[in-house]
Design an enzyme around this catalytic site. Structure first.
Site, PDB file in Angstrom:
ATOM      1  N   THR A  66       0.837  -1.124  -0.085  1.00  0.00           N
ATOM      2  CA  THR A  66      -0.048  -0.061   0.001  1.00  0.00           C
ATOM      3  C   THR A  66       1.028   1.232   0.028  1.00  0.00           C
ATOM      4  O   THR A  66       2.034   1.324   0.538  1.00  0.00           O
ATOM      5  CB  THR A  66      -0.894   0.114   1.252  1.00  0.00           C
ATOM      6  OG1 THR A  66       0.068   0.001   2.320  1.00  0.00           O
ATOM      7  CG2 THR A  66      -1.667  -1.287   1.347  1.00  0.00           C
ATOM      8  N   HIS A  67       0.231   2.518  -0.616  1.00  0.00           N
ATOM      9  CA  HIS A  67       0.845   3.640  -0.223  1.00  0.00           C
ATOM     10  C   HIS A  67      -0.286   4.544   0.270  1.00  0.00           C
ATOM     11  O   HIS A  67      -1.173   5.259  -0.421  1.00  0.00           O
ATOM     12  CB  HIS A  67       1.277   4.617  -1.643  1.00  0.00           C
ATOM     13  CG  HIS A  67       2.454   3.857  -2.274  1.00  0.00           C
ATOM     14  ND1 HIS A  67       3.684   4.442  -1.693  1.00  0.00           N
ATOM     15  CD2 HIS A  67       2.824   3.450  -3.410  1.00  0.00           C
ATOM     16  CE1 HIS A  67       4.551   3.677  -2.500  1.00  0.00           C
ATOM     17  NE2 HIS A  67       3.996   2.907  -3.361  1.00  0.00           N
ATOM     18  N   LYS A  98       8.661   4.062   2.836  1.00  0.00           N
ATOM     19  CA  LYS A  98       9.935   4.450   2.557  1.00  0.00           C
ATOM     20  C   LYS A  98      10.593   5.758   3.458  1.00  0.00           C
ATOM     21  O   LYS A  98      10.773   6.893   3.068  1.00  0.00           O
ATOM     22  CB  LYS A  98      10.116   4.969   1.020  1.00  0.00           C
ATOM     23  CG  LYS A  98       9.692   4.298  -0.053  1.00  0.00           C
ATOM     24  CD  LYS A  98      10.209   4.621  -1.300  1.00  0.00           C
ATOM     25  CE  LYS A  98       9.861   3.834  -2.323  1.00  0.00           C
ATOM     26  NZ  LYS A  98       8.632   3.505  -2.664  1.00  0.00           N
ATOM     27  N   ILE A 102      15.378  11.597  10.468  1.00  0.00           N
ATOM     28  CA  ILE A 102      16.022  11.170  11.776  1.00  0.00           C
ATOM     29  C   ILE A 102      15.185  10.196  12.723  1.00  0.00           C
ATOM     30  O   ILE A 102      13.852  10.278  12.472  1.00  0.00           O
ATOM     31  CB  ILE A 102      16.441  12.465  12.571  1.00  0.00           C
ATOM     32  CG1 ILE A 102      14.987  13.244  12.842  1.00  0.00           C
ATOM     33  CG2 ILE A 102      17.397  13.302  11.878  1.00  0.00           C
ATOM     34  CD1 ILE A 102      15.416  14.365  14.037  1.00  0.00           C
ATOM     35  N   THR A 105      11.983  11.355  14.665  1.00  0.00           N
ATOM     36  CA  THR A 105      10.841  11.525  13.416  1.00  0.00           C
ATOM     37  C   THR A 105      10.240  10.438  12.952  1.00  0.00           C
ATOM     38  O   THR A 105       8.879  10.226  13.110  1.00  0.00           O
ATOM     39  CB  THR A 105      11.200  12.485  12.137  1.00  0.00           C
ATOM     40  OG1 THR A 105      11.605  13.842  12.831  1.00  0.00           O
ATOM     41  CG2 THR A 105       9.975  12.895  11.524  1.00  0.00           C
TER      42      THR A 105
END
Length: 278
Positions: A66-67, A98, A102, A105
């Site tokens: 999925t996106h 993807k 850091i 986050t």
């Protein structure tokens, strides 16, 4: 990097140190499919219709990719529906987020916020451009003592890409392998165009068995106008892919179900040929 691509999925499942990898190989064997469909659709209905075996591709795939952030109507209904279909019809969910930021986050992106990816995606992926800290941060989140799904979560490192001119090559790919070795209970393997067995990196332990997902698999096209480069199921599996990822080749076909069947058959036959079972 060592490769166990000549072994059957069953043999690899029996000896694999990663519990999610064992589950993944078991699903592949049970369904006789190494197909991951990239569901690049933009509404919840399209996504669930694509996954539902009564109308869609569920019986022919091992994984749905999925996106989730491109859905225009994402809600809890999306996740509930997708989870129900995955559990009922035996496929895993791979959120192609993807991650690339850091550590602090990406922990929030993975576990908090609107999407709450950690609660429903079996597999995620990341780039190591930010350094090893991104993998460490995601592993900490998935393996926290108060997180109930730890054994059902895993990471693929984006070691290579299929787009023309990709910079994910050379030292970056080698570093991907080196970092993966430090997190064997969380890192399943790689998104890459081939087996990484010939990549120069640190010495591999004998038990190492990284799973390779290869994107850009398409039976009817060699590429698109935006630099995507395709290969066939046979060439992808022959180069070391354990799971082939196809998006438009399946969901944009005139008959997506028939296309999924074709990818399933060709991908499975290529796997059987690779392990000497055909």
């Amino acid at each position: 990097m060592s490769s166990k691509s000549q072994l059957t999925y069953t043999a690899r499942a029996q000896s694999h140190p990663n519990p999610l990898a064992r589950k993944l190989f078991q699903v592949a064997e049970e369904k006789k499919s190494n197909v991951t469909v990239s569901a690049d659709v933009t509404t919840t209905k399209e996504l669930l219709d694509l996954a539902d075996p009564s109308t869609g591709l569920g019986p022919y795939i091992a994984v749905i990719k999925t996106h989730i952030d491109i859905l225009s109507d994402f809600s809890q209904e999306t996740i509930d529906g997708l989870n129900a279909l995955a559990q009922k019809h035996n496929f895993l969910i791979f959120e192609d987020r993807k991650f690339i930021d850091i550590g602090n986050t990406v922990q929030k992106q993975y576990h908090n916020g609107t999407l709450r990816i950690s609660e429903w995606a079996h597999i995620i992926n990341c780039s190591i451009l930010p350094g090893e800290g991104i993998v460490e941060a995601l592993a900490q989140t998935a393996q926290a003592t108060d997180f109930p799904y730890g054994s059902e979560r895993g990471l693929l490192i984006l070691a290579e890409m299929t787009s023309k001119g990709s910079l994910a090559t050379g030292a970056y790919t080698s570093a991907s392998v080196d970092i993966a070795r430090k997190y064997p209970s969380f890192v399943l393997g790689f998104v890459s165009t081939r087996s990484l067995g010939e990549v120069e990196s640190t010495e591999a332990p004998a038990s190492e068995d990284f799973v390779v997902f290869t994107t850009g698999v398409n039976l009817s096209s060699k590429g698109d106008k935006l630099g995507q480069q395709y290969q066939t199921p046979q060439s992808a599996v022959g180069r070391g892919a354990d799971f082939i990822i196809s998006g438009r080749g399946i969901y944009a076909a005139a008959d997506p179900v028939e296309a999924a069947k074709q990818y399933q058959q060709q991908g499975w036959e290529a796997y059987l040929a690779r392990v000497g079972a055909q």
